[in-house]
Design an enzyme around this catalytic site. Structure first.
Site, short mmCIF file in Angstrom:
data_model
loop_
_atom_site.label_atom_id
_atom_site.label_comp_id
_atom_site.label_asym_id
_atom_site.label_seq_id
_atom_site.Cartn_x
_atom_site.Cartn_y
_atom_site.Cartn_z
N ARG A 17 0.83 -1.21 0.00
CA ARG A 17 0.00 0.00 0.00
C ARG A 17 0.87 1.27 0.00
O ARG A 17 0.98 1.96 -1.01
CB ARG A 17 -0.93 -0.03 1.23
N ASP A 18 1.56 1.51 1.10
CA ASP A 18 2.33 2.76 1.23
C ASP A 18 3.46 2.77 0.20
O ASP A 18 3.85 3.83 -0.29
CB ASP A 18 2.91 2.86 2.64
N HIS A 209 5.82 4.38 12.45
CA HIS A 209 5.74 4.25 10.99
C HIS A 209 6.70 5.32 10.45
O HIS A 209 6.34 6.49 10.32
CB HIS A 209 4.29 4.52 10.58
N HIS A 211 9.40 6.93 7.90
CA HIS A 211 9.98 7.02 6.55
C HIS A 211 11.46 7.36 6.69
O HIS A 211 11.90 7.92 7.69
CB HIS A 211 9.20 8.06 5.73
N CYS A 242 4.80 9.24 0.17
CA CYS A 242 3.41 9.68 0.19
C CYS A 242 3.21 10.69 -0.92
O CYS A 242 3.97 11.65 -1.03
CB CYS A 242 3.07 10.31 1.55
N ASN A 251 9.34 3.99 3.28
CA ASN A 251 9.39 3.59 4.69
C ASN A 251 10.71 2.91 4.95
O ASN A 251 11.40 2.49 4.03
CB ASN A 251 8.30 2.55 4.97
P1 HMG Z 1 -13.14 14.45 -1.73
O1 HMG Z 1 -12.94 14.79 -3.15
O2 HMG Z 1 -13.22 15.56 -0.73
O3 HMG Z 1 -14.39 13.46 -1.58
O4 HMG Z 1 -12.00 13.49 -1.29
P2 HMG Z 1 -15.91 13.64 -1.73
O5 HMG Z 1 -16.52 12.93 -0.57
O6 HMG Z 1 -16.29 15.08 -1.98
O7 HMG Z 1 -16.19 12.80 -3.08
C1 HMG Z 1 -15.67 13.20 -4.32
C2 HMG Z 1 -15.65 12.03 -5.27
O8 HMG Z 1 -14.76 11.03 -4.73
C3 HMG Z 1 -16.99 11.34 -5.47
O9 HMG Z 1 -17.02 10.85 -6.80
C4 HMG Z 1 -16.92 10.15 -4.54
O10 HMG Z 1 -17.73 9.09 -4.96
C5 HMG Z 1 -15.45 9.78 -4.65
P3 HMG Z 1 -17.69 11.68 -8.00
O11 HMG Z 1 -19.11 11.87 -7.55
O12 HMG Z 1 -16.95 12.98 -8.10
O13 HMG Z 1 -17.52 10.77 -9.18
N1 HMG Z 1 -14.95 9.06 -3.46
C6 HMG Z 1 -14.47 7.81 -3.48
N2 HMG Z 1 -14.28 6.92 -4.48
C7 HMG Z 1 -13.79 5.72 -4.14
N3 HMG Z 1 -13.42 5.38 -2.87
C8 HMG Z 1 -13.60 6.24 -1.86
C9 HMG Z 1 -14.14 7.51 -2.16
N4 HMG Z 1 -14.43 8.58 -1.38
C10 HMG Z 1 -14.95 9.51 -2.20
N5 HMG Z 1 -13.24 5.91 -0.61
C11 HMG Z 1 -11.06 11.67 -0.02
C12 HMG Z 1 -11.90 12.93 0.02
C13 HMG Z 1 -10.67 11.35 1.39
C14 HMG Z 1 -11.89 10.57 -0.63
C15 HMG Z 1 -9.82 11.97 -0.90
O14 HMG Z 1 -9.18 13.07 -0.39
C16 HMG Z 1 -8.88 10.82 -0.99
O15 HMG Z 1 -9.17 9.77 -1.55
N6 HMG Z 1 -7.66 10.97 -0.41
C17 HMG Z 1 -6.69 9.90 -0.39
C18 HMG Z 1 -5.37 10.40 -0.05
C19 HMG Z 1 -4.40 9.26 0.07
O16 HMG Z 1 -4.67 8.12 -0.24
N7 HMG Z 1 -3.18 9.59 0.55
C20 HMG Z 1 -2.14 8.63 0.71
C21 HMG Z 1 -2.34 7.73 1.89
S1 HMG Z 1 -1.97 8.50 3.47
C22 HMG Z 1 -0.32 8.15 3.72
O17 HMG Z 1 0.34 7.64 2.85
C23 HMG Z 1 0.27 8.43 5.07
C24 HMG Z 1 0.45 7.16 5.91
O18 HMG Z 1 1.28 6.21 5.25
C25 HMG Z 1 1.08 7.49 7.27
C26 HMG Z 1 2.38 8.27 7.16
O19 HMG Z 1 3.25 7.96 6.37
O20 HMG Z 1 2.48 9.21 7.96
C27 HMG Z 1 -0.91 6.50 6.21
MG MG Z 2 3.53 6.26 5.16
#
Ligand code: HMG
Ligand code: MG
Length: 304
Positions: A17-18, A209, A211, A242, A251
């Site tokens: 995933r990450d 966690h 990096h 990320c 990581n």
């Molecule tokens: P948004 O645009 O504000 O969402 O995004 P919304 O609720 O307004 O919906 C907009 C559209 O997104 C809609 O579709 C929804 O259906 C769709 P449309 O009507 O426009 O066709 N939608 C989805 N589709 C599929 N699956 C879903 C989903 N939710 C809404 N779950 C949202 C808000 C949170 C969804 C968006 O910002 C997002 O997906 N962000 C993901 C960011 C991400 O994945 N970042 C990387 C992971 S975090 C990380 O790596 C850090 C970590 O490793 C820890 C660390 O390292 O510190 C965890």
């Molecule tokens: Mg991470």
């Protein structure tokens, strides 16, 4: 050795995933599935196998549904899914995720960039996720990102990390994983942060966690072990980063972490050589350098 160093450490493998979320090139479902299966066969018992976010935001994870459907599951292994909201949780539960991960940040700016809402709004969004997980009988893990530094706001106040961690536990997470998203921490800043969080959350509910952007991850893990942390996230071959944290590299590599644990005499139950081979398999397939120093060294002296 400090008496607080645990005798056993649980590893949460986040490479599929990450790690893969940050790759620009297309990666087939078949390749993702084989990676997850190899990691499980190496003895890793918690694997974050994909994420159920908006595919427009993170296209590489769009196929996570298929990965969960196609992978052969090993009994006793938890296959976790990263889910930002109820829609993601429902998708993940439909394909049989055995654990969900929700993710909040300790920085308002990062929260906005990463999930398009404030920290407080994100916590509210997680309430229906927790309810859905409870109904499905699936445990939820919480992440806090930017626990030391934020790419947009700079240094992060440990008291904020402690508050958000407490809120995730109060929501019902069984564990909080503290993410140094940009890898800027050093043992001093990481232990300062851990001490603040440990005043709010029991140490056995905390994971790190880390990096490795600045090459500090192993030193930071060692410092965390000395504080009594017994769960560590890592990514095979040091994959990843990320997409919402510019300059963030992978990581800590799972192979490097296992080598450290072996040296410290800490039990982990994982076959290091098999993980190194999985690391070689995925980096060769992606055509990128293997980011694990221990993995490269072991493979260079191994006959297999
Ligand atoms: P948004 O645009 O504000 O969402 O995004 P919304 O609720 O307004 O919906 C907009 C559209 O997104 C809609 O579709 C929804 O259906 C769709 P449309 O009507 O426009 O066709 N939608 C989805 N589709 C599929 N699956 C879903 C989903 N939710 C809404 N779950 C949202 C808000 C949170 C969804 C968006 O910002 C997002 O997906 N962000 C993901 C960011 C991400 O994945 N970042 C990387 C992971 S975090 C990380 O790596 C850090 C970590 O490793 C820890 C660390 O390292 O510190 C965890
Ligand atoms: Mg991470």
């Amino acid at each position: 050795m400090s008496s607080r160093i645990p005798g056993k450490v649980r590893i949460v493998e986040v490479g599929p995933r990450d790690g893969l979320q940050n790759e620009k090139q297309p990666i087939s479902t078949e390749l993702k599935v084989e990676l997850v299966e190899r990691l499980a066969n190496a003895g890793i018992n918690t694997i974050e196998a994909g994420s159920f976010v908006n595919p427009k935001w993170v296209p590489q994870m769009a196929g996570s549904d298929e990965v969960f459907r196609q992978m052969q599951r090993k009994p006793g292994v938890r296959y976790a899914a990263l889910t930002p909201n109820l829609q993601g949780a429902q998708r993940a539960l439909e394909v049989g995720a055995t654990e969900l991960s929700i993710f909040a940040a300790a920085s308002e700016a990062f929260s906005q960039k990463n999930i398009n809402c404030s920290i407080e709004q994100s916590l509210q969004r997680f309430e229906p996720v927790m309810a859905a997980a409870k109904t499905a009988g699936v445990a939820v893990r919480g992440y806090v990102s930017c626990v030391v530094g934020c790419p947009y706001e700079g240094a992060v106040d440990p008291a904020v990390v402690a508050r958000v961690s407490r809120q995730l536990i109060d929501l019902g997470c069984y564990e909080v994983s503290l993410g140094d998203t940009t890898g800027v921490g050093t043992p001093t800043s990481v232990t300062r942060m851990l001490d603040a969080v440990a005043s709010e959350v029991a140490i056995d509910q905390l994971a790190v966690h880390l990096h490795d952007t600045y090459g500090q991850a192993i030193a930071n893990i060692y410092a965390s072990l000395q504080r009594g942390v017994g769960v560590v996230d890592s990514a095979v071959a040091g994959l990843g980063g990320c997409p919402y944290a510019r300059g963030a590299s992978g990581n800590v590599a799972t192979e490097d972490l296992l080598y450290l644990l072996d040296g410290l005499g800490i039990e982990h139950g994982i076959d290091l050589l098999a993980v190194a081979q999985a690391g070689q398999f995925i980096t060769a397939a992606l055509g990128r350098e293997n980011g694990s120093r221990a993995g490269r060294a072991l493979l260079s002296i191994s006959d297999t």
